[in-house]
Every structure is written in C-alpha cells, then in structure tokens.
Design a protein around this motif. Structure first.
Motif, PDB file in Angstrom:
ATOM      1  N   ILE A   1       7.037   2.688  45.781  1.00  0.00           N
ATOM      2  CA  ILE A   1       6.495   1.855  44.693  1.00  0.00           C
ATOM      3  C   ILE A   1       5.009   2.145  44.569  1.00  0.00           C
ATOM      4  O   ILE A   1       4.263   2.108  45.540  1.00  0.00           O
ATOM      5  CB  ILE A   1       6.720   0.355  44.977  1.00  0.00           C
ATOM      6  CG1 ILE A   1       8.211   0.044  45.040  1.00  0.00           C
ATOM      7  CG2 ILE A   1       6.042  -0.497  43.902  1.00  0.00           C
ATOM      8  CD1 ILE A   1       8.520  -1.375  45.477  1.00  0.00           C
ATOM      9  N   TYR A   2       4.593   2.421  43.366  1.00  0.00           N
ATOM     10  CA  TYR A   2       3.202   2.724  43.060  1.00  0.00           C
ATOM     11  C   TYR A   2       2.473   1.421  42.797  1.00  0.00           C
ATOM     12  O   TYR A   2       2.884   0.621  41.957  1.00  0.00           O
ATOM     13  CB  TYR A   2       3.174   3.621  41.825  1.00  0.00           C
ATOM     14  CG  TYR A   2       1.832   4.028  41.322  1.00  0.00           C
ATOM     15  CD1 TYR A   2       1.099   5.022  41.957  1.00  0.00           C
ATOM     16  CD2 TYR A   2       1.305   3.440  40.180  1.00  0.00           C
ATOM     17  CE1 TYR A   2      -0.126   5.423  41.468  1.00  0.00           C
ATOM     18  CE2 TYR A   2       0.082   3.846  39.684  1.00  0.00           C
ATOM     19  CZ  TYR A   2      -0.623   4.831  40.326  1.00  0.00           C
ATOM     20  OH  TYR A   2      -1.837   5.232  39.840  1.00  0.00           O
TER      21      TYR A   2
ATOM     22  N   GLY B   1       6.538  -0.298  35.363  1.00  0.00           N
ATOM     23  CA  GLY B   1       6.234  -1.453  36.193  1.00  0.00           C
ATOM     24  C   GLY B   1       5.772  -2.627  35.359  1.00  0.00           C
ATOM     25  O   GLY B   1       6.031  -2.704  34.165  1.00  0.00           O
ATOM     26  N   CYS B   2       5.061  -3.531  36.018  1.00  0.00           N
ATOM     27  CA  CYS B   2       4.628  -4.754  35.356  1.00  0.00           C
ATOM     28  C   CYS B   2       3.432  -5.336  36.092  1.00  0.00           C
ATOM     29  O   CYS B   2       3.061  -4.874  37.159  1.00  0.00           O
ATOM     30  CB  CYS B   2       5.778  -5.751  35.352  1.00  0.00           C
ATOM     31  SG  CYS B   2       6.452  -6.043  36.992  1.00  0.00           S
ATOM     32  N   HIS B   3       2.842  -6.358  35.505  1.00  0.00           N
ATOM     33  CA  HIS B   3       1.778  -7.123  36.159  1.00  0.00           C
ATOM     34  C   HIS B   3       2.444  -8.263  36.913  1.00  0.00           C
ATOM     35  O   HIS B   3       3.306  -8.936  36.368  1.00  0.00           O
ATOM     36  CB  HIS B   3       0.825  -7.726  35.122  1.00  0.00           C
ATOM     37  CG  HIS B   3       0.039  -6.725  34.381  1.00  0.00           C
ATOM     38  ND1 HIS B   3       0.458  -6.207  33.174  1.00  0.00           N
ATOM     39  CD2 HIS B   3      -1.136  -6.136  34.655  1.00  0.00           C
ATOM     40  CE1 HIS B   3      -0.445  -5.347  32.746  1.00  0.00           C
ATOM     41  NE2 HIS B   3      -1.410  -5.286  33.622  1.00  0.00           N
TER      42      HIS B   3
ATOM     43  N   LYS C   1      13.648  -3.412  39.839  1.00  0.00           N
ATOM     44  CA  LYS C   1      13.845  -1.976  39.716  1.00  0.00           C
ATOM     45  C   LYS C   1      12.628  -1.266  39.125  1.00  0.00           C
ATOM     46  O   LYS C   1      12.742  -0.197  38.529  1.00  0.00           O
ATOM     47  CB  LYS C   1      15.116  -1.645  38.948  1.00  0.00           C
ATOM     48  CG  LYS C   1      16.377  -2.191  39.604  1.00  0.00           C
ATOM     49  CD  LYS C   1      17.608  -1.680  38.930  1.00  0.00           C
ATOM     50  CE  LYS C   1      18.883  -2.273  39.402  1.00  0.00           C
ATOM     51  NZ  LYS C   1      19.149  -2.549  40.714  1.00  0.00           N
ATOM     52  N   ALA C   2      11.477  -1.884  39.292  1.00  0.00           N
ATOM     53  CA  ALA C   2      10.224  -1.259  38.850  1.00  0.00           C
ATOM     54  C   ALA C   2       9.782  -0.283  39.941  1.00  0.00           C
ATOM     55  O   ALA C   2      10.010  -0.521  41.119  1.00  0.00           O
ATOM     56  CB  ALA C   2       9.150  -2.318  38.641  1.00  0.00           C
ATOM     57  N   ASN C   3       9.173   0.813  39.542  1.00  0.00           N
ATOM     58  CA  ASN C   3       8.656   1.736  40.551  1.00  0.00           C
ATOM     59  C   ASN C   3       7.131   1.726  40.569  1.00  0.00           C
ATOM     60  O   ASN C   3       6.495   2.605  41.120  1.00  0.00           O
ATOM     61  CB  ASN C   3       9.209   3.154  40.377  1.00  0.00           C
ATOM     62  CG  ASN C   3       8.906   3.750  39.027  1.00  0.00           C
ATOM     63  OD1 ASN C   3       8.208   3.162  38.211  1.00  0.00           O
ATOM     64  ND2 ASN C   3       9.438   4.923  38.775  1.00  0.00           N
ATOM     65  N   ALA C   4       6.565   0.665  39.968  1.00  0.00           N
ATOM     66  CA  ALA C   4       5.116   0.469  39.960  1.00  0.00           C
ATOM     67  C   ALA C   4       4.838  -0.994  39.648  1.00  0.00           C
ATOM     68  O   ALA C   4       5.659  -1.674  39.039  1.00  0.00           O
ATOM     69  CB  ALA C   4       4.468   1.352  38.903  1.00  0.00           C
TER      70      ALA C   4
END
Length: 80
Positions: A60-61, A4-6, A24-27
């Motif tokens: 998504i976390y 993920g990302c900030h 496509k981030a899952n967090a």
C-alpha cells in the motif's frame, strides 16, 4: 496506476491503512491535522511503525496530503 482515498487517522495510522486495504485501495493519504481545529493528534510511534510494516507487507502506497511527502518520513515529519 494507484487508486486510493483520503482517510482520517482517528483510529491511528494502522487503522487507516487497514481501512484502505479493506476497500481494496492500493494507496491512501492521511490528514495529520484536524481541518476544523488544526490540532495535531498525539503521535503514537508504535502505531506508526505498525502502519509502516502493514503498508509494506500489503504493498500500500502511503502519501501525506499536507506536504505531499511519501511514506514513513511523511508520518514522522508531520506528527512526530
């Protein structure tokens, strides 16, 4: 492993979640305070609720960066 990302919540919690999903981030982590002024954005409970539902639906976390407190409780503790 989660990737993920900030993200900024300038477009709301739901906007940040949708941006993470589009990437496509899952967090993702969010910043509840502006790092320059330390002001806190006004809490929008409806938007936070929609974000929670979206994250749950899309798996998504959500992780808060300030307290390292996970999920919905982190949102309401920081800006509620």
């Amino acid at each position: 492993m989660k990737f993920g990302c900030h993200l900024s919540i300038k477009d709301g919690f739901l906007g940040a979640a949708k941006k993470a999903y589009k990437m496509k981030a899952n967090a993702f982590q969010y910043f509840p305070k502006n790092p320059r002024s330390l002001s806190v954005k006004e809490f929008d409970k409806e938007n936070a609720t929609l974000c929670h539902a979206f994250c749950k639906e899309k798996a998504i976390y959500l992780r808060n960066t300030e307290r390292r407190n996970t999920t919905w409780k982190g949102i309401t503790d920081d800006v509620g």
